[in-house]
Write a protein that holds these residues in place. Structure first.
Motif, PDB file in Angstrom:
ATOM      1  N   UNK A  46       0.836  -1.202   0.000  1.00 49.01           N
ATOM      2  CA  UNK A  46       0.000   0.000   0.000  1.00 49.01           C
ATOM      3  C   UNK A  46       0.875   1.259   0.000  1.00 49.01           C
ATOM      4  N   UNK A  47       2.186   1.091   0.035  1.00 48.22           N
ATOM      5  CA  UNK A  47       3.107   2.204   0.240  1.00 48.22           C
ATOM      6  C   UNK A  47       3.667   2.786  -1.062  1.00 48.22           C
ATOM      7  N   UNK A  48       2.808   2.923  -2.044  1.00 46.96           N
ATOM      8  CA  UNK A  48       3.215   3.542  -3.301  1.00 46.96           C
ATOM      9  C   UNK A  48       3.386   5.050  -3.091  1.00 46.96           C
ATOM     10  N   UNK A  49       3.956   5.728  -4.066  1.00 48.14           N
ATOM     11  CA  UNK A  49       4.239   7.161  -3.967  1.00 48.14           C
ATOM     12  C   UNK A  49       2.964   7.942  -3.649  1.00 48.14           C
ATOM     13  N   UNK A  50       3.051   8.798  -2.633  1.00 49.94           N
ATOM     14  CA  UNK A  50       1.932   9.652  -2.242  1.00 49.94           C
ATOM     15  C   UNK A  50       0.941   9.003  -1.293  1.00 49.94           C
ATOM     16  N   UNK A  51       1.152   7.739  -0.950  1.00 51.39           N
ATOM     17  CA  UNK A  51       0.221   7.044  -0.064  1.00 51.39           C
ATOM     18  C   UNK A  51       0.443   7.432   1.393  1.00 51.39           C
ATOM     19  N   UNK A  52      -0.647   7.446   2.147  1.00 49.13           N
ATOM     20  CA  UNK A  52      -0.566   7.776   3.574  1.00 49.13           C
ATOM     21  C   UNK A  52      -1.821   7.292   4.277  1.00 49.13           C
ATOM     22  N   UNK A  53      -1.750   7.226   5.597  1.00 50.87           N
ATOM     23  CA  UNK A  53      -2.922   6.841   6.377  1.00 50.87           C
ATOM     24  C   UNK A  53      -2.830   7.397   7.786  1.00 50.87           C
ATOM     25  N   UNK A  54      -3.952   7.376   8.471  1.00 46.88           N
ATOM     26  CA  UNK A  54      -4.025   7.758   9.879  1.00 46.88           C
ATOM     27  C   UNK A  54      -5.287   7.132  10.457  1.00 46.88           C
ATOM     28  N   UNK A  55      -5.186   6.653  11.676  1.00 44.77           N
ATOM     29  CA  UNK A  55      -6.346   6.141  12.390  1.00 44.77           C
ATOM     30  C   UNK A  55      -6.930   7.241  13.254  1.00 44.77           C
ATOM     31  N   UNK A  56      -8.257   7.304  13.281  1.00 45.41           N
ATOM     32  CA  UNK A  56      -8.951   8.207  14.198  1.00 45.41           C
ATOM     33  C   UNK A  56      -9.931   7.367  15.009  1.00 45.41           C
TER      34      UNK A  56
ATOM     35  N   UNK B 253      -3.149   7.118  -3.837  1.00 48.66           N
ATOM     36  CA  UNK B 253      -3.420   7.705  -5.148  1.00 48.66           C
ATOM     37  C   UNK B 253      -2.797   6.955  -6.327  1.00 48.66           C
ATOM     38  N   UNK B 254      -1.760   6.185  -6.070  1.00 46.54           N
ATOM     39  CA  UNK B 254      -1.100   5.470  -7.161  1.00 46.54           C
ATOM     40  C   UNK B 254      -1.291   3.969  -7.090  1.00 46.54           C
TER      41      UNK B 254
END
Length: 177
Positions: free
Chosen positions: A135-145, A159-160
């Motif tokens: 899941x760690x392609x360019x521009x990828x990110x995450x956060x838990x809430x 996005x990629x």
């Protein structure tokens, strides 16, 4: 032909919340959710008794007092909310607990999605960070809430798209837009 050919995909994910109207307000403000329908309203007789306990695995004397289907985004599974009157309710599970631990939402702008979630009452567990392998392609990110009642929600931007190992048997669904 596969014996699973009749399985089409995930219809919905169910979450029990302490107050369905407050949870709906949160999902609307945080993620633009829309009400599809109320399967059970406050005006209806609660769903309870031996048949409901048997069919749904409810504890004795538990009553479903409201049930609502929400739609978030344009594609993907729906979100079904339940409000119960139960003598025994436990806190939401954490990621390490056995069972369904969280839902994840695809987002196109993680900063904006996080801001909306926080304004609606969510608490982020950390800063925005990178995604896991594949899941760690360019521009990828995450956060838990954490939603106001404690349910974990992951906001994920990919996005990629994904990349896949050789043993992969299928590709993960990604929104078209």
């Amino acid at each position: 032909m596969s014996k699973y050919r009749n399985i089409l995909g995930i219809n919905h994910i169910g979450i029990t919340v302490p107050n369905i109207d407050q949870a709906t307000s949160f999902f609307k403000a945080a993620f633009g959710a829309k009400i599809a329908y109320d399967g059970l309203s406050y005006e209806d007789k609660p769903r309870a008794g031996e048949i409901a306990e048997c069919q749904l695995g409810l504890s004795k004397n538990t009553q479903i007092i409201k049930q609502r289907m929400l739609v978030i985004g344009k594609e993907g599974p729906n979100l079904e909310l339940f409000e119960m009157d139960a003598s025994v309710q436990k806190s939401p599970v954490s990621l390490q607990d056995i069972g369904i631990s969280h839902i994840s939402l695809f987002v196109s702008d993680i900063d904006n999605a996080l801001s909306s979630a926080v304004k609606a009452g969510a608490s982020p567990l950390s800063e925005i960070h990178g995604n896991s392998r594949y899941e760690d392609t360019i521009g990828s990110s995450s956060v838990y809430v954490k939603a106001p009642w404690g349910t974990l929600i992951e906001l994920q931007a990919i996005p990629n798209g994904y990349y896949y190992p050789e043993y992969s048997e299928s590709k993960v669904w990604i929104p078209k837009n």
